[in-house]
Design a protein around this motif. Sequence first.
Motif, PDB file in Angstrom:
ATOM      1  N   VAL A 239       0.868  -1.185   0.000  1.00  0.00           N
ATOM      2  CA  VAL A 239       0.000   0.000   0.000  1.00  0.00           C
ATOM      3  C   VAL A 239       0.906   1.237   0.000  1.00  0.00           C
ATOM      4  CG1 VAL A 239      -1.739   1.303   1.264  1.00  0.00           C
ATOM      5  CG2 VAL A 239      -1.924  -1.191   1.095  1.00  0.00           C
ATOM      6  N   ALA A 240       0.960   1.890  -1.171  1.00  0.00           N
ATOM      7  CA  ALA A 240       1.789   3.103  -1.331  1.00  0.00           C
ATOM      8  C   ALA A 240       0.871   4.232  -1.783  1.00  0.00           C
ATOM      9  CB  ALA A 240       2.894   2.842  -2.350  1.00  0.00           C
ATOM     10  N   ALA A 241      -0.252   4.360  -1.091  1.00  0.00           N
ATOM     11  CA  ALA A 241      -1.319   5.274  -1.532  1.00  0.00           C
ATOM     12  C   ALA A 241      -1.260   6.622  -0.820  1.00  0.00           C
ATOM     13  CB  ALA A 241      -2.672   4.620  -1.322  1.00  0.00           C
ATOM     14  N   GLY A 242      -0.098   6.971  -0.254  1.00  0.00           N
ATOM     15  CA  GLY A 242       0.060   8.280   0.382  1.00  0.00           C
ATOM     16  C   GLY A 242      -1.001   8.511   1.443  1.00  0.00           C
ATOM     17  N   LEU A 243      -1.623   9.647   1.358  1.00  0.00           N
ATOM     18  CA  LEU A 243      -2.635  10.053   2.328  1.00  0.00           C
ATOM     19  C   LEU A 243      -3.774   9.024   2.455  1.00  0.00           C
ATOM     20  CD1 LEU A 243      -3.244  12.556   4.047  1.00  0.00           C
ATOM     21  CD2 LEU A 243      -4.627  13.394   2.149  1.00  0.00           C
ATOM     22  N   HIS A 244      -4.063   8.300   1.357  1.00  0.00           N
ATOM     23  CA  HIS A 244      -5.195   7.366   1.348  1.00  0.00           C
ATOM     24  C   HIS A 244      -4.817   5.963   1.824  1.00  0.00           C
ATOM     25  CE1 HIS A 244      -7.439  10.478  -0.645  1.00  0.00           C
ATOM     26  NE2 HIS A 244      -6.385  10.653  -1.402  1.00  0.00           N
ATOM     27  N   GLY A 245      -3.566   5.802   2.244  1.00  0.00           N
ATOM     28  CA  GLY A 245      -3.144   4.491   2.754  1.00  0.00           C
ATOM     29  C   GLY A 245      -4.003   4.045   3.926  1.00  0.00           C
ATOM     30  N   GLU A 246      -4.351   4.994   4.787  1.00  0.00           N
ATOM     31  CA  GLU A 246      -5.145   4.666   5.981  1.00  0.00           C
ATOM     32  C   GLU A 246      -6.455   3.976   5.599  1.00  0.00           C
ATOM     33  OE1 GLU A 246      -6.134   8.052   8.407  1.00  0.00           O
ATOM     34  OE2 GLU A 246      -7.320   6.840   9.791  1.00  0.00           O
ATOM     35  N   GLN A 247      -7.159   4.535   4.589  1.00  0.00           N
ATOM     36  CA  GLN A 247      -8.452   3.964   4.185  1.00  0.00           C
ATOM     37  C   GLN A 247      -8.296   2.535   3.692  1.00  0.00           C
ATOM     38  OE1 GLN A 247      -9.184   7.987   2.220  1.00  0.00           O
ATOM     39  NE2 GLN A 247     -10.659   6.610   1.260  1.00  0.00           N
ATOM     40  N   MET A 249      -5.919   0.358   4.380  1.00  0.00           N
ATOM     41  CA  MET A 249      -5.558  -0.522   5.492  1.00  0.00           C
ATOM     42  C   MET A 249      -6.775  -0.811   6.388  1.00  0.00           C
ATOM     43  SD  MET A 249      -2.533  -1.527   5.361  1.00  0.00           S
ATOM     44  CE  MET A 249      -0.868  -1.244   4.824  1.00  0.00           C
ATOM     45  N   SER A 250      -7.633   0.183   6.541  1.00  0.00           N
ATOM     46  CA  SER A 250      -8.783  -0.010   7.434  1.00  0.00           C
ATOM     47  C   SER A 250      -9.761  -1.049   6.867  1.00  0.00           C
ATOM     48  CB  SER A 250      -9.487   1.315   7.711  1.00  0.00           C
ATOM     49  OG  SER A 250     -10.137   1.746   6.544  1.00  0.00           O
ATOM     50  N   GLN A 251      -9.702  -1.307   5.557  1.00  0.00           N
ATOM     51  CA  GLN A 251     -10.560  -2.348   4.961  1.00  0.00           C
ATOM     52  C   GLN A 251     -10.315  -3.708   5.614  1.00  0.00           C
ATOM     53  OE1 GLN A 251      -9.853  -2.757   0.780  1.00  0.00           O
ATOM     54  NE2 GLN A 251     -10.522  -0.702   0.274  1.00  0.00           N
ATOM     55  N   VAL A 252      -9.076  -3.930   6.084  1.00  0.00           N
ATOM     56  CA  VAL A 252      -8.750  -5.235   6.665  1.00  0.00           C
ATOM     57  C   VAL A 252      -8.418  -5.102   8.156  1.00  0.00           C
ATOM     58  CG1 VAL A 252      -8.035  -6.274   4.487  1.00  0.00           C
ATOM     59  CG2 VAL A 252      -6.351  -5.041   5.850  1.00  0.00           C
ATOM     60  N   GLY A 253      -8.932  -4.049   8.765  1.00  0.00           N
ATOM     61  CA  GLY A 253      -8.820  -3.891  10.220  1.00  0.00           C
ATOM     62  C   GLY A 253      -7.462  -3.433  10.712  1.00  0.00           C
ATOM     63  N   VAL A 254      -6.614  -2.914   9.811  1.00  0.00           N
ATOM     64  CA  VAL A 254      -5.299  -2.430  10.247  1.00  0.00           C
ATOM     65  C   VAL A 254      -5.394  -0.900  10.397  1.00  0.00           C
ATOM     66  CG1 VAL A 254      -2.859  -2.201   9.628  1.00  0.00           C
ATOM     67  CG2 VAL A 254      -4.087  -4.309   9.076  1.00  0.00           C
ATOM     68  N   ALA A 255      -5.044  -0.416  11.602  1.00  0.00           N
ATOM     69  CA  ALA A 255      -5.162   1.033  11.874  1.00  0.00           C
ATOM     70  C   ALA A 255      -3.799   1.704  11.734  1.00  0.00           C
ATOM     71  CB  ALA A 255      -5.715   1.245  13.279  1.00  0.00           C
ATOM     72  N   LEU A 256      -3.576   2.364  10.606  1.00  0.00           N
ATOM     73  CA  LEU A 256      -2.323   3.108  10.390  1.00  0.00           C
ATOM     74  C   LEU A 256      -2.682   4.510   9.898  1.00  0.00           C
ATOM     75  CD1 LEU A 256       0.022   0.530   8.563  1.00  0.00           C
ATOM     76  CD2 LEU A 256       0.049   1.240  10.948  1.00  0.00           C
ATOM     77  N   PRO A 257      -2.910   5.422  10.842  1.00  0.00           N
ATOM     78  CA  PRO A 257      -3.468   6.733  10.491  1.00  0.00           C
ATOM     79  C   PRO A 257      -2.550   7.609   9.640  1.00  0.00           C
ATOM     80  CG  PRO A 257      -3.313   6.418  12.877  1.00  0.00           C
ATOM     81  CD  PRO A 257      -2.636   5.264  12.264  1.00  0.00           C
ATOM     82  N   SER A 258      -3.178   8.350   8.740  1.00  0.00           N
ATOM     83  CA  SER A 258      -2.473   9.377   7.957  1.00  0.00           C
ATOM     84  C   SER A 258      -2.910  10.738   8.487  1.00  0.00           C
ATOM     85  CB  SER A 258      -2.893   9.342   6.491  1.00  0.00           C
ATOM     86  OG  SER A 258      -2.789   8.071   5.951  1.00  0.00           O
ATOM     87  N   CYS A 259      -2.003  11.697   8.498  1.00  0.00           N
ATOM     88  CA  CYS A 259      -2.339  13.048   8.946  1.00  0.00           C
ATOM     89  C   CYS A 259      -2.023  14.014   7.804  1.00  0.00           C
ATOM     90  CB  CYS A 259      -1.506  13.434  10.158  1.00  0.00           C
ATOM     91  SG  CYS A 259      -1.473  12.173  11.438  1.00  0.00           S
ATOM     92  N   PRO A 260      -3.037  14.666   7.247  1.00  0.00           N
ATOM     93  CA  PRO A 260      -2.795  15.561   6.117  1.00  0.00           C
ATOM     94  C   PRO A 260      -2.173  16.898   6.532  1.00  0.00           C
ATOM     95  CG  PRO A 260      -5.123  15.543   6.704  1.00  0.00           C
ATOM     96  CD  PRO A 260      -4.451  14.567   7.630  1.00  0.00           C
ATOM     97  N   VAL A 261      -1.226  17.367   5.742  1.00  0.00           N
ATOM     98  CA  VAL A 261      -0.661  18.708   5.939  1.00  0.00           C
ATOM     99  C   VAL A 261      -0.580  19.373   4.553  1.00  0.00           C
ATOM    100  CG1 VAL A 261       1.253  20.086   6.831  1.00  0.00           C
ATOM    101  CG2 VAL A 261       0.724  17.886   7.904  1.00  0.00           C
ATOM    102  N   LYS A 262      -1.535  20.253   4.320  1.00  0.00           N
ATOM    103  CA  LYS A 262      -1.598  20.910   3.002  1.00  0.00           C
ATOM    104  C   LYS A 262      -0.423  21.882   2.823  1.00  0.00           C
ATOM    105  CE  LYS A 262      -4.468  24.365   0.764  1.00  0.00           C
ATOM    106  NZ  LYS A 262      -5.806  24.984   0.661  1.00  0.00           N
ATOM    107  N   GLY A 263       0.010  22.019   1.567  1.00  0.00           N
ATOM    108  CA  GLY A 263       1.058  22.992   1.258  1.00  0.00           C
ATOM    109  C   GLY A 263       0.790  23.669  -0.073  1.00  0.00           C
ATOM    110  N   GLU A 264       1.134  24.973  -0.164  1.00  0.00           N
ATOM    111  CA  GLU A 264       0.940  25.722  -1.415  1.00  0.00           C
ATOM    112  C   GLU A 264       2.296  26.217  -1.934  1.00  0.00           C
ATOM    113  OE1 GLU A 264      -2.986  28.193  -0.174  1.00  0.00           O
ATOM    114  OE2 GLU A 264      -1.492  27.704   1.336  1.00  0.00           O
ATOM    115  N   ILE A 265       2.401  26.286  -3.263  1.00  0.00           N
ATOM    116  CA  ILE A 265       3.643  26.720  -3.922  1.00  0.00           C
ATOM    117  C   ILE A 265       3.278  27.695  -5.048  1.00  0.00           C
ATOM    118  CG2 ILE A 265       5.589  25.933  -5.380  1.00  0.00           C
ATOM    119  CD1 ILE A 265       5.769  23.434  -3.863  1.00  0.00           C
ATOM    120  N   ALA A 266       4.134  28.672  -5.298  1.00  0.00           N
ATOM    121  CA  ALA A 266       3.947  29.584  -6.439  1.00  0.00           C
ATOM    122  C   ALA A 266       5.120  29.428  -7.393  1.00  0.00           C
ATOM    123  CB  ALA A 266       3.876  31.031  -5.941  1.00  0.00           C
ATOM    124  N   ALA A 267       4.846  29.565  -8.697  1.00  0.00           N
ATOM    125  CA  ALA A 267       5.918  29.472  -9.698  1.00  0.00           C
ATOM    126  C   ALA A 267       6.051  30.816 -10.408  1.00  0.00           C
ATOM    127  CB  ALA A 267       5.596  28.388 -10.708  1.00  0.00           C
TER     128      ALA A 267
END
Length: 414
Positions: A239-247, A249-267
Motif C-alpha cells: 500500500v503506497a497510496a500516500g494520504l489514502h493508505g489509511e483507508q 488498510m482499514s478495509q482489513v482492520g489495520v489502523a495506520l493513520p495518515s495526517c494531512p498537511v496541506k502545502g501551497e507553492i507559487a511558480a
Amino acid sequence: MEQKSMNQSEEAFPSSSKYDNPELDSICKPSTEPSEAFQAETIIIGGGIIGCAIAFELASRGREVLLLEQSEIASGSSGAAAGMLAADSEDFAHPLIARAARDSRELLHHQKEQLYALTGMEIGLRHTGFITPFRSYSELSRCKDKQNNSSVKNQLWWDRSTVEREAAWLNRDVYGAYYRPLESEVLPVSLTRAYARAAHMMGARIWEGVQDIRLVVNNNGVQGVAAAKREITCKHVIVAAGLHGEQLMSQVGVALPSCPVKGEIAAIRFSAEQAGYRPDRTIYAEDVYVVPKANGEVWIGATSLPGRTDRSVSAHSVQRLLTAAGYWVPGVKEAEFLRAWAGVRPSTPDGLPYIGQCEQVPGLYAAYGHFRNGILLSAITGRWIADMLEGKSAEEMGIEALSPERLNRKGVVL
Ligand SMILES: Cc1cc2nc3c(=O)[nH]c(=O)nc-3n(C[C@H](O)[C@H](O)[C@H](O)COP(=O)(O)OP(=O)(O)OC[C@H]3O[C@@H](n4cnc5c(N)ncnc54)[C@H](O)[C@@H]3O)c2cc1C
C-alpha cells in the motif's frame, strides 16, 4: 545587483520539452478492462513517487509487478512537491531518517543515469547546493541552538562578502549564510514518470484509472485485490497510496493513520533581461524556500496547513510566499508570476513513514506517510521494500523504528 553574462542567462532557460514526455501515456496507460484472470507476484497500490520507485526497484530485480493507480501517475502529493533533496538541511524526526535521506540522495544521483538510459527521460536533477541565509547574528544563534549533530555535516559558513561574491542576486543586507554544497533537487513529476516508465520497460504492468480497489485477505494473509471488476491474485500487496493508505488498510482492520498537511507553492519566471537577478542556487530559509528548477521556472514554497485536504490556493498564501521570497531575492518582485498550486503531504502521528509488513496480515506491506520528504526518500524506500520481499527483516536493515506496528507497541493513543 550585478548582471550576469548572456551565456549564463541562456543556460538558465533550458527548453522545458525534454522534461515532458508525450509518449508516457501510450506506454503506461493500461488496459483497464482486462479480459482474462490476472495474477501478479506483487501488487503496488498507488502511482505516486513511492509506488513508482518501488515498482522500479522490484522490476530491476526481475520481480513480477503490477502497479494500480486510481487516477494518473503523479496525480497526488508527488505532483505538487518542490522536489528538494534536502538531506543536509531538513530537521528530521529520527536520526535513522537523517542517514537514510543522505543514502537516498546518493542513490538518486546514480539512478539518474540508469533512468535516462532506460527511458530517455530527464529528471531535472540539479546539484547546485542550498543556501540558508540569516538576517542577523541572533537569527543565526537560534538556528545553531536548534541544529542537532546529524544536521551539521556537509555545511560551510559564508560571511557577507562571500555571499555577495557567490550569490549576487541575494539581499545585500544578509548577516551571512550556511551553504550546503551536496544538496540538490529534481522535477518531481518527471522523476515519478521516469520511475514508472523504466519499471514498465523492465516488465512491470502499470494501470492508471483503476477505481474502487479492495484488499482481499483471509486467515492466511493477503490473497490479492479486487479491482476493475475482477480479482487479481498475488503474494504481496504494497500500500503506497500516500494520504489514502489509511483507508485501504482499514478495509482489513489495520489502523495506520495518515495526517494531512496541506502545502501551497507559487511558480515565477525571470525573463532573459532579468537573468542576473535570478537565483541559481536554492534558498532554504526559515520562512520560505526559493528553488530554481531545471525547466527554467523558480518555485517558491511552501505553506504548512495541518488537517487541510483541499487543493485550493489562497491569495493570502501567495502574497505571503512572494513577500518572503522577495525579501531574500529582491528580483522576485519583477519576475513574471506563472501559477500556484497546492498538494497534501501525507504525515503520520509520529512524523515517520510506515515501512514494512503488517504483522496481522502476512503479505501486506505499508509504504506511506513520508510527509515533507517523500521525493527525497523515494529511492531508499524502493530499496528497503524490495529487500524485505527478498526476505530481509526490518531488524537486519536497522529500520524497526519505521515498522507499521510501532504505534501499537508504544501504546500511542490514536
Ligand atoms: C507543497 C509540497 C511541497 C513538497 N516538497 C517536497 C520536497 O521538496 N521534497 C520532498 O522530498 N518532498 C516534498 N513534498 C512531500 C512529497 O510530495 C510527499 O512526501 C510524496 O509525494 C509522497 O509520495 P506518495 O507516493 O506516498 O504519495 P502520493 O504522491 O500522494 O501518491 C499516492 C498515489 O496513490 C493513489 N491512490 C490513493 N488511493 C488509492 C486507491 N485506493 N487505489 C489506487 N490508487 C490510490 C493516489 O491517486 C496517488 O497517485 C512536498 C509536498 C507538498 C504538498
